[in-house]
Structure formats: C-alpha cells, structure tokens
Design an enzyme around this catalytic site. Structure first.
Site, short mmCIF file in Angstrom:
data_model
loop_
_atom_site.label_atom_id
_atom_site.label_comp_id
_atom_site.label_asym_id
_atom_site.label_seq_id
_atom_site.Cartn_x
_atom_site.Cartn_y
_atom_site.Cartn_z
N GLU A 171 -10.38 7.44 3.73
CA GLU A 171 -11.13 6.64 4.68
C GLU A 171 -10.34 5.35 4.89
OE1 GLU A 171 -12.29 6.61 1.39
OE2 GLU A 171 -11.70 4.52 1.12
N SER A 201 1.77 -9.77 -0.60
CA SER A 201 1.41 -8.35 -0.53
C SER A 201 1.77 -7.68 0.79
CB SER A 201 -0.08 -8.17 -0.82
OG SER A 201 -0.86 -8.99 0.03
N LYS A 203 0.80 -1.22 0.00
CA LYS A 203 0.00 0.00 0.00
C LYS A 203 0.84 1.27 0.00
CE LYS A 203 -4.51 -1.40 1.71
NZ LYS A 203 -4.37 -2.85 2.07
#
Ligand SMILES: *Cc1c(COP(=O)(O)O)cnc(C)c1O
Length: 396
Positions: free
Chosen positions: A113, A379, A91
């Site tokens: 958010e 990930s 991310k």
C-alpha cells in the site's frame, strides 16, 4: 547495551511489536521469518543484495561535511546522503531487499500500500527489476493528489488499485491490501514500507536499512578520526532513523535523536508525533505508541511531509525511548519549511520535506552546541516537494 537479541522470538522489543493477526496469516508470517533468517546467512543472497546496492542503488552513499551550514551555526554538521540513491531516498534499500526476499521465496507478486506514493515508487522499481508483478493499493484521494508518483508507478509496470471505501486514503488502502494479501499469500509477498507492521517486518526492514548506519560510522571515522556527538534523523514509521541509529547503538557517547513532525504546532493537536504524544495501543497488527483521540480511537496523523504522516511508529523506537538509548524531539511544519530553503541556499542540496525536519532540529542544536559534531541522515531529496512548497509559500 545488549540489543542484539531483539526482537525476541515472538517479535517483541520489550512490550512493543508482536503479531496481532489471524491464525492463517500468523502461519505465513512465521514462514517468512524462517525464510528470512535462513537467507540472512546465505552467501548467494548476501552477494546478490550487495551487488545491487553497489551497482544499482549507487551505494555507499557519501557522508558530506556541510561546511557552509556549519560555519553559519557553529557546530560541525555532516550529512549522510541517502538523497543520492536511485529513486531519491532510503526507501530503495528495504524495497530491494523485500523484492529479493519475495523472489527467493518463489513468490510471483508484491502487494503493497502507499499513501503519498514514495513507498509505492520504490517497491514498483524493485519489482520491475526482479520481474515480479506489483499490486499497489492507494486511496482514491491519494491517487488524484499524487499523480506524478502514480504515473511513475504505472510506467514501472505496477498495477494501481484505487481504494474507494471510507476516507479513501492510506488507512483504507492498508485495509484493502491486507484483505487482498489474505487471499493471495501463497503466491504473493506483502511488502511493508517502514519498520512497522506485524513481526517479522520491523526486523526485516531494519536489517535492510542498517547498511546506512554501518556505512556512516566507518565513513565518519575516516573523515574525522572520531565519532559524532549526535546522530539525528526524522521519524515517520522509523526506518531511516533506525537504519542510521543501528551503526552507533553501542557508542554510548553518541546521542541518538529522532525528530518527529509537530505539524501545525503543539496546541493545534495536528501532528504525527506518535512517540511524543501517543499512548500504547495496537495498530495494523503490532503494538506501539499510537496517536489517539479523547475517545481512545486512533487519530489521523498530520504533517506537511506526507512520508511522516503515520499515527503509529516502529516498535524498536518505542523501546529505545523507554530505555532512554534514543531521545525523541519535534519540529513543526514551519521550521521544516525554513530548513528546506536553508539547506538549499547554503549547500545547494534540496532536501525532502521529511528530511528537512531533521535538518531543522540539527540547526537548533548547532546553535547551542558550538564545536560539537552532528551527523544528520538526509533521508531523501526534495524534487517531489518542489511544487507543493512553492504553492504553500505563496499562500502563507
Ligand atoms: C518515507 C520517508 C520518510 C519516513 O519514513 P521512515 O520509515 O520514518 O524513514 C523519511 N524520509 C523520506 C525521504 C521518505 O521518503
């Protein structure tokens, strides 16, 4: 395969994607599109981004041959180590990109958010680095449940807005963040956490994640002198999977497999497998496969991995499924949990529960495809999941 001109000028991948938003927001989103398209060609922007990816994130992340796991199951299993990035997952790749975009556009603030807080921590990190204010909307229920991530975001200087409407979780947080953004768009940039949302966000987030596939392809060639037979990644919104798929999209002999969370199992109806069970619909301003109940309302998604827990999915995945360039399979909570321990015990790598879904499917595939080469996008790392997994295990 010509996927190069996607999305089209209106943000569509086939019939998926687009911009289902108010007129004033549409104008702002078009501005973001133009600015992004300009920056993509700006040497200073590219140099600054690449510098940060190397010296701040620690890229390139390695491709690791998982020798013990491979020996046990018969196929060659390789891992793209996004778990080794700063903040522990992929991310940070798009969060840094979005924060840099905000800064170049002269914005003062990031609005975002978060559900489980993983996107929140990554974007709060990037905002701190770029000297931007950061408002993070989070349902009150999640603020309590995800205390460690909330603490991290606060330490990083983010302002957490606890949302008290409705179910007090992610959906309401998205609604409130959008309301705030509509008031503040002149000075703020909305930073979406995956390849979802209205155009241009699926395109922007994909661009920043495509580094994963680009690196992985050349690293794999260097290691093995050939390309993988399979590339596997878990699919929540779809950013880590699209990132690694991009590197291999024109390698027709490499099969691309996205793994969706089957949650409590096929019969329970409690899952987050939008591509497998969803129907065409509109969610959060874009068209994709959406999970719906019998009445046609958007259904709550469920997975043991909160990062996969979204009732929609990126529009490009819907298109890749339609044209059959990628296949989408499922793994349930139980198999993901067992893969979490399997990778930890065989390789000394504790994976995120999200990534454990991809590992679980790779193990199944390896058993039936001896001697094939499988590349899995790992990930993220599992530190954030340890307490939950241990509690869950004893209660089983
Ligand atoms: C958020 C998250 C995911 C799911 O998001 P995608 O956009 O589908 O990649 C997967 N793995 C980890 C570690 C995450 O934090």
């Amino acid at each position: 395969m010509n996927l190069i001109n996607l999305p089209d000028n209106n943000g569509f991948f086939g019939s998926y994607g687009g911009q289902y938003i108010d007129k004033d927001l549409k104008e702002e989103f078009d501005k973001i599109t133009n600015e992004f398209n300009k920056l993509k060609k700006d040497k200073n922007f590219i140099d600054e981004l690449n510098y940060l990816l190397k010296h701040y994130v620690g890229r390139p992340s390695p491709v690791y041959f998982a020798k013990n796991l491979s020996k046990k199951y018969g196929a060659e299993i390789y891992l793209k180590r996004e778990d080794l990035n700063h903040t522990g997952a992929h991310k940070i790749n798009h969060s840094l990109g979005e924060a840099l975009l905000a800064k170049k556009m002269g914005k003062k603030k990031i609005i975002a958010e978060t559900g489980a807080g993983q996107h929140g921590v990554a974007i709060a990190t990037a905002a701190a680095l770029m000297g931007l204010e950061c408002d993070i909307y989070m349902g009150e229920v999640d603020v309590i449940k995800e205390k460690p991530n909330v603490d991290k975001m606060r330490i990083l200087g983010a302002n957490i807005i606890s949302v008290k409407s409705g179910q007090k979780t992610l959906k309401e947080a998205v609604d409130e963040a959008f309301i705030a953004y509509k008031k503040e768009y002149k000075t703020a940039l909305y930073a979406i956490g995956s390849v979802v949302g209205p155009h241009p966000f699926p395109m922007i987030v994909e661009y920043f994640q495509s580094i994963v596939g680009k690196e992985a392809r050349s690293q794999f060639l260097e290691l093995t002198n050939t390309l993988p037979d399979y590339v596997i990644a878990c699919v929540g919104g779809g950013s880590n999977s699209i990132g690694i798929f991009d590197g291999f999209i024109n390698d027709i002999n490499t099969k691309l497999i996205g793994v969706e969370p089957l949650g409590k199992g096929e019969k329970s109806g409690q899952n987050a497998a939008s591509l497998t069970y969803g129907e065409d619909g509109i969610i959060h301003g874009f068209k994709c496969k959406v999970l719906k109940d019998e009445k046609g309302n958007i259904k709550d998604a469920y997975s043991i991995a909160s990062g996969l827990d979204y009732p929609g999915v990126g529009p490009k995945h819907c298109y890749l499924k339609e044209i059959k360039r990628a296949l989408y399979k499922t793994t349930d909570d139980k198999k993901a949990l067992s893969a979490f321990f399997e990778l930890s015990k065989t390789e000394g790598i504790i994976p995120a529960l999200e990534s454990s879904h991809a590992i679980a499917y790779a193990i199944e595939l390896a058993k039936e495809n001896k001697n094939k080469k499988i590349l899995v996008n790992l990930s993220g790392r599992g530190d954030k999941d340890i307490e939950f997994v241990l509690n869950n295990k004893t209660s089983q």
